[in-house]
Design a protein around this motif. Structure first.
Motif, PDB file in Angstrom:
ATOM      1  N   ILE A  64      62.281  30.795  63.467  1.00 35.48           N
ATOM      2  CA  ILE A  64      63.109  30.153  64.481  1.00 35.48           C
ATOM      3  C   ILE A  64      64.477  29.820  63.881  1.00 35.48           C
ATOM      4  CG2 ILE A  64      61.149  29.213  65.753  1.00 35.48           C
ATOM      5  CD1 ILE A  64      61.724  26.506  64.351  1.00 35.48           C
ATOM      6  N   VAL A  99      63.275  31.340  69.011  1.00 30.22           N
ATOM      7  CA  VAL A  99      62.736  32.479  68.276  1.00 30.22           C
ATOM      8  C   VAL A  99      63.872  33.402  67.848  1.00 30.22           C
ATOM      9  CG1 VAL A  99      61.373  34.598  68.512  1.00 30.22           C
ATOM     10  CG2 VAL A  99      60.462  32.425  69.355  1.00 30.22           C
ATOM     11  N   ARG A 114      61.459  39.214  66.146  1.00 32.65           N
ATOM     12  CA  ARG A 114      60.504  39.616  67.184  1.00 32.65           C
ATOM     13  C   ARG A 114      60.607  41.114  67.474  1.00 32.65           C
ATOM     14  NH1 ARG A 114      61.349  38.705  72.494  1.00 32.65           N
ATOM     15  NH2 ARG A 114      63.227  39.899  72.027  1.00 32.65           N
TER      16      ARG A 114
END
Length: 348
Positions: free
Chosen positions: A79, A85, A90
């Motif tokens: 984070i 995020v 990701r």
């Protein structure tokens, strides 16, 4: 299907034709609805329960057309300073998954749900694995394991040595079904008679359960009479599952005002009862105890750095830093935060 056409883990699951659930595993195990998880992925919401600069998730998925089995991915994503995020991470995770599996999640199923090696997966502790498996089985209304009945019989009659035959999973299953009348009654009656090994495992699992006032009272009473600090630590963790937050808040306030909580208790309060620290009075009492425990302010700085990443406590902590007429101990502790930041800026 390519990595370029899939932007989120949520989309990947939907395009693969699976049903799925997401559990936040940052500070306990909490079910997260699908829309909230999608909003987190798209940076519309901060991660609610980050820990150590990461968001921790269990993604449970199944395809009823292919198999009756459920599979779990344990995913951790970094984070940023706003607890959002990091989307590049990701995306990197998604690329690894899509490259290895394409759209065919049954390829993952053939390997027991395992993902290809990448820096965004983690291995939970044995306790976490037992708890998440118990919770999934309960939430999906799957048939109970045989070990649950064995655990129920033991807590109804905890005088034998049969506890040595109980697996950690049996105890986790028991905690996950504490709302069942006969289990709740047996635990309320026999909690203090349980062997330490069973009691500590149960209390660890209770933090991920939901129980009523009567059992909250049982745990609080047991805390006062506990012979070992380890038992008190686990009871404090277990109280996270209480649905009477006011009663737990009163207990922790009393512990801070009248008791002498050790370092482990203070860390558990920050890790498991952080939502109670949105109350400024409780927060001040809490930090006074933290500072009394470690006059070097190292413990204070570590807990502050942890809680300032949590959206629910961040505003209160930032407000505290600007508050006038603070008690001397807290004012000095906050000053130590600036002292640690200033040399870093000078070095840069």
């Amino acid at each position: 299907m390519t990595a370029h056409t899939i932007d989120t883990i949520s989309e990947f699951m939907l395009h693969a034709g699976t049903d799925y659930r997401v559990y936040d595993m940052g500070r306990g195990i909490e079910l997260m609805d699908a829309q909230t998880f999608l909003d987190l992925e798209n940076n519309k919401l901060p991660v609610p329960c980050p820990r150590a600069g990461q968001a921790w998730f269990a993604v449970v998925f199944w395809n009823k057309n292919l198999s009756q089995e459920q599979y779990i991915w344990f995913v951790k994503l970094p984070i940023d300073e706003r607890s959002l995020v990091v989307q590049a991470a990701r995306n990197q995770f998604l690329e690894a998954v899509v490259k290895a599996l394409g759209s065919q999640l049954e390829k993952s199923a053939e390997k027991g749900g395992q993902l290809p090696e990448n820096p965004f997966i983690f291995t939970p502790s044995q306790q976490q694995l037992a708890d998440i498996n118990a919770i999934i089985r309960r939430d999906l209304a799957l048939p109970a394991r045989d070990g649950l009945n064995k655990a129920i019989e033991f807590v109804k009659n905890p005088t034998s040595d049969a506890w040595q035959e109980l697996a950690l999973q049996d105890i986790a299953d028991l905690a996950a079904h504490i709302e069942t009348d006969d289990i709740a009654k047996a635990l309320e009656q026999n909690l203090a008679a349980l062997p330490v090994q069973v009691l500590t495992a149960l209390c660890s699992s209770f933090e991920n359960s939901a129980y009523d006032d009567a059992f909250t009272d049982s745990l609080i009473n047991l805390y006062s009479s506990a012979e070992y600090a380890e038992i008190q630590h686990m009871i404090l963790r277990g109280l996270k599952g209480s649905q009477n937050k006011q009663k737990v808040s009163s207990f922790i306030n009393k512990l801070l005002n009248e008791g002498e909580p050790d370092t482990e208790c203070l860390v558990i309060i920050a890790g498991r009862h952080f939502r109670l620290l949105t109350d400024q009075t409780l927060l001040m009492n809490y930090f006074s105890k933290v500072i009394a425990q470690d006059s070097s302010y190292q413990l204070f700085r570590g807990i502050y750095a942890d809680l300032v990443q949590v959206p629910e406590t961040r505003i209160g902590l930032l407000t505290l830093m600007r508050k006038q007429d603070l008690p001397t101990d807290i004012a000095n502790a906050i000053a130590s935060l600036y002292q640690t930041v200033s040399p870093q800026k000078s070095a840069n």
